[in-house]
Design a protein around this motif. Structure first.
Motif, mmCIF file in Angstrom:
data_model
loop_
_atom_site.group_PDB
_atom_site.id
_atom_site.type_symbol
_atom_site.label_atom_id
_atom_site.label_comp_id
_atom_site.label_asym_id
_atom_site.label_seq_id
_atom_site.Cartn_x
_atom_site.Cartn_y
_atom_site.Cartn_z
ATOM 1 N N ARG A 1 0.833 -1.199 0.000
ATOM 2 C CA ARG A 1 0.000 0.000 0.000
ATOM 3 C C ARG A 1 0.873 1.257 0.000
ATOM 4 N NH1 ARG A 1 -4.841 0.111 -1.918
ATOM 5 N NH2 ARG A 1 -5.750 -1.370 -0.487
ATOM 6 N N ARG A 2 1.936 1.241 0.794
ATOM 7 C CA ARG A 2 2.832 2.400 0.818
ATOM 8 C C ARG A 2 3.558 2.559 -0.515
ATOM 9 N NH1 ARG A 2 3.312 0.779 6.349
ATOM 10 N NH2 ARG A 2 5.154 -0.474 5.956
ATOM 11 N N LEU A 3 3.908 1.455 -1.128
ATOM 12 C CA LEU A 3 4.561 1.523 -2.435
ATOM 13 C C LEU A 3 3.603 2.093 -3.482
ATOM 14 C CD1 LEU A 3 7.258 1.004 -3.717
ATOM 15 C CD2 LEU A 3 6.552 -1.334 -4.189
ATOM 16 N N GLU A 4 2.321 1.734 -3.387
ATOM 17 C CA GLU A 4 1.314 2.317 -4.287
ATOM 18 C C GLU A 4 1.231 3.834 -4.097
ATOM 19 O OE1 GLU A 4 -2.589 0.032 -5.120
ATOM 20 O OE2 GLU A 4 -1.925 -0.639 -3.131
ATOM 21 N N ILE A 5 1.277 4.262 -2.855
ATOM 22 C CA ILE A 5 1.224 5.696 -2.556
ATOM 23 C C ILE A 5 2.433 6.398 -3.163
ATOM 24 C CG2 ILE A 5 1.392 7.409 -0.683
ATOM 25 C CD1 ILE A 5 -0.400 5.472 0.990
ATOM 26 N N ILE A 6 3.610 5.821 -2.985
ATOM 27 C CA ILE A 6 4.829 6.402 -3.570
ATOM 28 C C ILE A 6 4.687 6.498 -5.083
ATOM 29 C CG2 ILE A 6 7.281 5.971 -4.046
ATOM 30 C CD1 ILE A 6 6.873 7.034 -1.248
ATOM 31 N N GLU A 7 4.195 5.451 -5.721
ATOM 32 C CA GLU A 7 4.035 5.469 -7.177
ATOM 33 C C GLU A 7 3.085 6.573 -7.630
ATOM 34 O OE1 GLU A 7 2.921 1.436 -8.121
ATOM 35 O OE2 GLU A 7 5.002 0.769 -8.141
ATOM 36 N N LEU A 8 1.984 6.752 -6.915
ATOM 37 C CA LEU A 8 1.041 7.829 -7.253
ATOM 38 C C LEU A 8 1.679 9.198 -7.055
ATOM 39 C CD1 LEU A 8 -2.307 6.497 -5.747
ATOM 40 C CD2 LEU A 8 -1.811 6.910 -8.166
ATOM 41 N N LYS B 1 -7.318 13.028 0.782
ATOM 42 C CA LYS B 1 -8.631 12.710 0.208
ATOM 43 C C LYS B 1 -8.493 12.142 -1.210
ATOM 44 C CE LYS B 1 -13.200 14.708 -0.214
ATOM 45 N NZ LYS B 1 -13.946 14.837 1.016
ATOM 46 N N ALA B 2 -7.644 12.760 -2.025
ATOM 47 C CA ALA B 2 -7.445 12.296 -3.403
ATOM 48 C C ALA B 2 -6.761 10.932 -3.430
ATOM 49 C CB ALA B 2 -6.629 13.317 -4.182
ATOM 50 N N LEU B 3 -5.795 10.726 -2.539
ATOM 51 C CA LEU B 3 -5.136 9.417 -2.474
ATOM 52 C C LEU B 3 -6.130 8.335 -2.055
ATOM 53 C CD1 LEU B 3 -1.726 10.375 -0.814
ATOM 54 C CD2 LEU B 3 -2.039 9.367 -3.091
ATOM 55 N N ALA B 4 -6.958 8.649 -1.062
ATOM 56 C CA ALA B 4 -7.953 7.690 -0.580
ATOM 57 C C ALA B 4 -8.909 7.291 -1.709
ATOM 58 C CB ALA B 4 -8.733 8.263 0.594
ATOM 59 N N LYS B 5 -9.321 8.267 -2.488
ATOM 60 C CA LYS B 5 -10.237 8.003 -3.601
ATOM 61 C C LYS B 5 -9.569 7.110 -4.647
ATOM 62 C CE LYS B 5 -13.378 10.310 -6.755
ATOM 63 N NZ LYS B 5 -13.950 11.564 -7.211
ATOM 64 N N ARG B 6 -8.343 7.427 -5.014
ATOM 65 C CA ARG B 6 -7.634 6.641 -6.027
ATOM 66 C C ARG B 6 -7.338 5.221 -5.563
ATOM 67 N NH1 ARG B 6 -4.383 8.793 -10.587
ATOM 68 N NH2 ARG B 6 -5.370 10.767 -11.048
ATOM 69 N N LEU B 7 -7.006 5.075 -4.281
ATOM 70 C CA LEU B 7 -6.655 3.760 -3.742
ATOM 71 C C LEU B 7 -7.870 2.981 -3.245
ATOM 72 C CD1 LEU B 7 -3.500 4.877 -1.749
ATOM 73 C CD2 LEU B 7 -3.524 3.521 -3.854
ATOM 74 N N GLU B 8 -9.005 3.670 -3.189
ATOM 75 C CA GLU B 8 -10.253 3.072 -2.703
ATOM 76 C C GLU B 8 -10.116 2.527 -1.285
ATOM 77 O OE1 GLU B 8 -11.404 0.280 -5.758
ATOM 78 O OE2 GLU B 8 -12.083 1.898 -7.073
#
Length: 91
Positions: free
Chosen positions: A18-25, A34-41
């Motif tokens: 999950r943290r790696l996904e955040i880094i990639e975004l 809020k935008a990260l939460a929406k993109r990651l669902e």
């Protein structure tokens, strides 16, 4: 140059999917929670928990823009971790 303890903490932080996904975004552009939460669902609370860990190892930095804090990757820290791993492969 990072200490061995700092390298270990960076790698632990990056070791979570999950943290790696955040880094990639965040490498694409800056986002608020809020935008990260929406993109990651996932919930905003879950994103905040993951960002806290990434902030603790200085992989991300927050900057207040209006009412929201937008996060960006500290690429120099990411590069230092990559260089360490690359140096290991040269031995």
């Amino acid at each position: 140059m990072l200490t061995l303890a700092e390298i270990i903490n960076l790698l632990k932080a990056l070791g979570d999917s999950r943290r790696l996904e955040i880094i990639e975004l965040l490498l694409e552009k800056s986002f608020c929670v809020k935008a990260l939460a929406k993109r990651l669902e996932i919930s905003e609370s879950a994103v905040s928990q993951q960002l806290k860990i990434l902030r603790e190892v200085a992989l991300v930095r927050g900057e207040k823009k209006g009412y929201f804090v937008h996060y960006t990757v500290q690429k120099d820290r990411l590069k230092e971790a990559a260089e360490y791993i690359n140096n290991l492969s040269q031995k």
